[in-house]
Design a protein around this motif. Sequence first.
Motif, short mmCIF file in Angstrom:
data_model
loop_
_atom_site.label_atom_id
_atom_site.label_comp_id
_atom_site.label_asym_id
_atom_site.label_seq_id
_atom_site.Cartn_x
_atom_site.Cartn_y
_atom_site.Cartn_z
N ILE A 134 42.59 39.31 44.06
CA ILE A 134 41.11 38.95 44.01
C ILE A 134 40.32 38.99 42.94
O ILE A 134 39.70 38.16 42.40
CB ILE A 134 40.22 39.48 45.38
N PHE A 135 40.48 40.24 42.33
CA PHE A 135 40.06 40.52 40.99
C PHE A 135 40.58 39.36 40.06
O PHE A 135 39.98 38.76 39.13
CB PHE A 135 40.56 41.79 40.28
N GLU A 136 42.18 38.91 40.07
CA GLU A 136 42.80 38.07 39.31
C GLU A 136 42.02 36.61 39.50
O GLU A 136 41.67 35.65 38.43
CB GLU A 136 43.97 37.73 39.58
N GLN A 137 41.40 36.42 40.84
CA GLN A 137 40.96 35.02 41.03
C GLN A 137 39.61 34.91 40.55
O GLN A 137 39.38 34.00 40.09
CB GLN A 137 40.75 34.97 42.68
N LYS A 143 33.99 34.10 36.65
CA LYS A 143 33.24 35.12 37.00
C LYS A 143 33.45 36.43 36.56
O LYS A 143 32.35 37.14 36.64
CB LYS A 143 33.14 35.28 38.47
N VAL A 144 34.31 36.92 36.14
CA VAL A 144 34.60 37.99 35.44
C VAL A 144 35.55 37.84 34.20
O VAL A 144 36.48 36.87 34.05
CB VAL A 144 35.51 38.80 36.40
N LEU A 145 35.26 38.60 33.36
CA LEU A 145 36.05 38.60 31.83
C LEU A 145 37.31 39.15 31.85
O LEU A 145 38.15 38.91 31.04
CB LEU A 145 35.08 38.52 30.66
N GLN A 146 37.30 40.38 32.32
CA GLN A 146 38.41 41.27 32.17
C GLN A 146 38.34 42.23 33.34
O GLN A 146 37.58 42.43 34.03
CB GLN A 146 38.49 42.17 31.08
#
Length: 284
Positions: A134-137, A143-146
């Motif tokens: 989900i972090f990767e998604q 929505k997230v850069l890293q």
Amino acid sequence: KILKNGLPYLVYGTAWKKGESARLVQEAIQHGFRFIDTAGQPKHYNEGGVGDGIVAAIQELSLSRDDLWIQTKFSPIGGQDPTNIPYDPDADVEDQVLQSFEASLKNLKTKYIDSLVLHSPYHAMEDTMKAWRIFEQLVDEGKVLQIGISNCYDIEVFQKLYGAARIKPSVLQNRFYSDSGFDIALREFCAEKGVIYQSFWTLTASRQALARPEIAKIADGKDLTPQTLMYAFMMSMGHTPLDGTTSKVHMMEDIAVMERIQSEEEIFNPSEMEEIAFLLGITK
């Protein structure tokens, strides 16, 4: 600018600040901090207060959102206060991550997060990977850069995550203390893979060592305090310490040290680095 030059920096840590979170975050930004760490974990963090402090500082200093770097964490159920969880505890891991992330966006008054960290690995690697996917998604969606992980002291667990991840962890945030052997093997692996090692409890865990007269002598010769010496030492090794000071004086002192590192000053020569490591008890 700081991210582009690739040099180490300090991150302002916001744990355990409760009702003072907004004021302290605003003061930290006023005094030069641009990197802020928090978590979707009401048990130890007031994420909404952090967001209020960020907004107040942006307005006061005429900053833009892009002038700041915000890191928050998804905290699995084991690290939460059962009476105050920012997601449905009965939901699947994947839905818990998404619900927590949406709560973080709302708390922090932002449309994106610079760095999203898994607050700790799960006992089962399968669950860790469910959260990671989900972090990767969220990265794929912009929505997230890293992404990264915290409280991971078993190098085999970290290497398994690194190997299985489609989007590799950019950050490992760990307590820097003797009980983990100061993460020597993990830090070496991070350096090899280009993963930023963030340290927390950096001063607290070494309080006794930092009180040694030998440390005071070295610090005095470098126009440092024992505390700022510790931050300079960590950054000189290429690491990124979290700094949770509540003192305006210490905020100014700490930012001054970071600026010396950013100017590429060699504060310690190699023999001094070895001596400090020895005095701190960091040995291979």
